[in-house]
Design a protein around this motif. Structure first.
Motif, PDB file in Angstrom:
ATOM      1  N   ILE B 125      36.943  41.524  53.649  1.00 52.91           N
ATOM      2  CA  ILE B 125      36.919  42.376  52.484  1.00 52.91           C
ATOM      3  C   ILE B 125      36.535  43.827  52.599  1.00 52.91           C
ATOM      4  O   ILE B 125      35.569  43.955  53.478  1.00 52.91           O
ATOM      5  N   PRO B 126      36.861  44.678  51.887  1.00 54.14           N
ATOM      6  CA  PRO B 126      36.292  45.951  52.039  1.00 54.14           C
ATOM      7  C   PRO B 126      34.959  45.760  51.228  1.00 54.14           C
ATOM      8  O   PRO B 126      34.588  44.749  50.238  1.00 54.14           O
ATOM      9  N   PRO B 127      33.955  46.631  51.199  1.00 51.75           N
ATOM     10  CA  PRO B 127      32.399  46.513  50.607  1.00 51.75           C
ATOM     11  C   PRO B 127      32.729  46.474  49.234  1.00 51.75           C
ATOM     12  O   PRO B 127      31.718  46.047  48.436  1.00 51.75           O
ATOM     13  N   ASP B 128      33.618  47.494  48.635  1.00 56.19           N
ATOM     14  CA  ASP B 128      33.365  47.655  47.151  1.00 56.19           C
ATOM     15  C   ASP B 128      34.891  48.062  46.438  1.00 56.19           C
ATOM     16  O   ASP B 128      35.661  48.829  47.520  1.00 56.19           O
ATOM     17  N   ALA B 129      35.072  48.233  45.236  1.00 60.00           N
ATOM     18  CA  ALA B 129      36.225  48.535  44.850  1.00 60.00           C
ATOM     19  C   ALA B 129      36.590  50.307  45.143  1.00 60.00           C
ATOM     20  O   ALA B 129      37.463  50.650  45.248  1.00 60.00           O
ATOM     21  N   ARG B 155      42.845  42.950  44.842  1.00 56.16           N
ATOM     22  CA  ARG B 155      41.913  42.137  44.075  1.00 56.16           C
ATOM     23  C   ARG B 155      42.241  40.679  44.045  1.00 56.16           C
ATOM     24  O   ARG B 155      41.513  39.717  43.820  1.00 56.16           O
ATOM     25  N   ILE B 158      41.385  39.126  47.123  1.00 59.12           N
ATOM     26  CA  ILE B 158      39.725  38.920  47.112  1.00 59.12           C
ATOM     27  C   ILE B 158      39.100  37.857  46.162  1.00 59.12           C
ATOM     28  O   ILE B 158      38.215  37.334  46.594  1.00 59.12           O
ATOM     29  N   ALA B 159      39.975  37.527  44.934  1.00 60.07           N
ATOM     30  CA  ALA B 159      39.475  36.733  44.245  1.00 60.07           C
ATOM     31  C   ALA B 159      39.411  35.357  44.926  1.00 60.07           C
ATOM     32  O   ALA B 159      38.928  34.440  44.135  1.00 60.07           O
ATOM     33  N   SER B 161      38.585  34.731  47.981  1.00 61.71           N
ATOM     34  CA  SER B 161      37.613  34.784  49.028  1.00 61.71           C
ATOM     35  C   SER B 161      36.812  33.625  49.083  1.00 61.71           C
ATOM     36  O   SER B 161      36.484  33.061  50.404  1.00 61.71           O
ATOM     37  N   TYR B 166      34.661  31.717  55.606  1.00 60.01           N
ATOM     38  CA  TYR B 166      33.717  32.493  56.048  1.00 60.01           C
ATOM     39  C   TYR B 166      34.269  33.834  55.134  1.00 60.01           C
ATOM     40  O   TYR B 166      35.603  34.038  55.179  1.00 60.01           O
ATOM     41  N   ILE B 167      33.367  34.631  54.757  1.00 52.06           N
ATOM     42  CA  ILE B 167      33.862  36.024  54.330  1.00 52.06           C
ATOM     43  C   ILE B 167      32.888  37.045  55.225  1.00 52.06           C
ATOM     44  O   ILE B 167      31.877  36.865  55.652  1.00 52.06           O
ATOM     45  N   VAL B 168      33.764  38.120  55.882  1.00 55.19           N
ATOM     46  CA  VAL B 168      33.300  39.184  56.587  1.00 55.19           C
ATOM     47  C   VAL B 168      33.516  40.419  55.649  1.00 55.19           C
ATOM     48  O   VAL B 168      34.717  40.683  55.383  1.00 55.19           O
ATOM     49  N   VAL B 169      32.400  41.245  55.467  1.00 57.67           N
ATOM     50  CA  VAL B 169      32.772  42.511  54.651  1.00 57.67           C
ATOM     51  C   VAL B 169      32.584  43.646  55.716  1.00 57.67           C
ATOM     52  O   VAL B 169      31.846  43.722  56.793  1.00 57.67           O
TER      53      VAL B 169
END
Lengths: 205, 205
Positions: B125-129, B155, B158-159, B161, B166-169
């Motif tokens: 995922i990207p770090p933020d919106a 979005r 990402i919802a 995730s 695992y989640i990687v930013v």
């Protein structure tokens, strides 16, 4: 890891001959931010030992009462004395956001996993039976009977390795590699969604 | 990993703006032994393309029949053509003991996890919106409507995730680090008891 995030509870088991002591020592050098919890014991303090530093020193009655109240996460008996991890002590470290390693036997490990399903359990094993026996004999001070008892106990523990989250094999001269492997496992576990609270909140405000 | 051990199925998802393409490319460079599976498609072969090399080229009828027979692990539709992973192709790679990465969307990822519970799923995922929007706008060729549609789709992904293992930013300029993180996750996953068949057999003969 953000300050508000709870630390990770890590359980490391390994039979005699697995090299657990050396590996955990290396792991602590590799990850100095790992938390410590002070154990409780019913043995008498030695000269210079302070309550709450080396151990929490407790009477036998108090320890047994704490056990029945569920205030001791796991415990063992050694030379007639109790040794255990006070729940409050572990929670203090975890709530401060520090990861905590408990080096405990299989019984205690399975007990912790029931209490804390999100705990990460790792079993360290020797590569094969011959190596295990050679390592146990290597100490050179034990009778064949003692060696046989330890071998059987080690086999009993190894038989439970499938119940752990991870297995790490400690080859001869493999302690550095094992410590690095476990450090890698812990790093991976920090990418679990349950340990990344709030990481996606920003997308949904 | 011994030759007889089955490879690990790895699913990597990531919305537009997550940098998934770059990260997976770096990961493949980092772990050259990762297996490849050839996808199936209903689009016509281009000059120079060979059946079974770039794609398995299939008629629409054959693809739909394969779908109903459960022979396609996951699929998507792009510009009116089907693209999918033939089950036989994935099994061939895994049975040869090679790990296999599938880059697929959330729907397909959840489908794979149901079929192969032992598959390892990672969402990038990207770090933020704001970063997500900047990356989507960065391409500079799209209308606001298209950007808005993509943002909403991202979005939605990402919802989900939290359903991944695992989640990687992926921070800006973070592709190398993400690839290394995922490589570490895969290494850790090889220490799972279910992937260490026979490692303790020697103790019980």
């Amino acid at each position: 890891m953000s300050a508000k995030e709870k630390g990770m509870l890590i359980v490391i088991s390994g039979p005699a001959g697995s090299g657990k002591g050396t590996v955990v020592k290396l792991l602590r050098e590799m990850i100095p931010e790992l938390g410590f919890s002070v154990s409780a014991t019913t043995r008498a303090p030695r000269p210079g030992e302070e309550d709450g530093v080396q151990y929490y020193f407790m009477s036998r009655d108090d320890f047994e009462e704490a056990l029945t109240r569920g205030e001791i996460l796991e415990h063992t008996v050694y030379c007639g004395n109790y040794y255990g991890t006070p729940k409050a002590e572990a929670e203090r470290v975890l709530n401060a956001g520090q990861d905590l390693i408990l080096e405990i036997e299989t019984d205690g490990a399975m007990q912790i996993k029931r209490l804390y399903p999100e705990a990460v359990t790792v079993m360290l094993i020797p590569p094969d039976a011959d190596t295990l026996e050679a390592r146990l004999r290597g100490r050179g001070t034990e009778t064949d009977d003692v060696i046989r008892t330890r071998l059987n106990r080690a086999r009993e523990e190894i038989a439970l390795s499938g119940k752990y989250d991870y297995i790490v094999v400690n080859e001869d001269n493999g302690a550095d590699r094992c410590a690095a492997d476990i450090a890698g496992i812990l790093k991976a576990e920090h990418h679990r969604p349950c340990r990344m609270h709030g990481v996606t909140d920003n997308f949904f405000n």
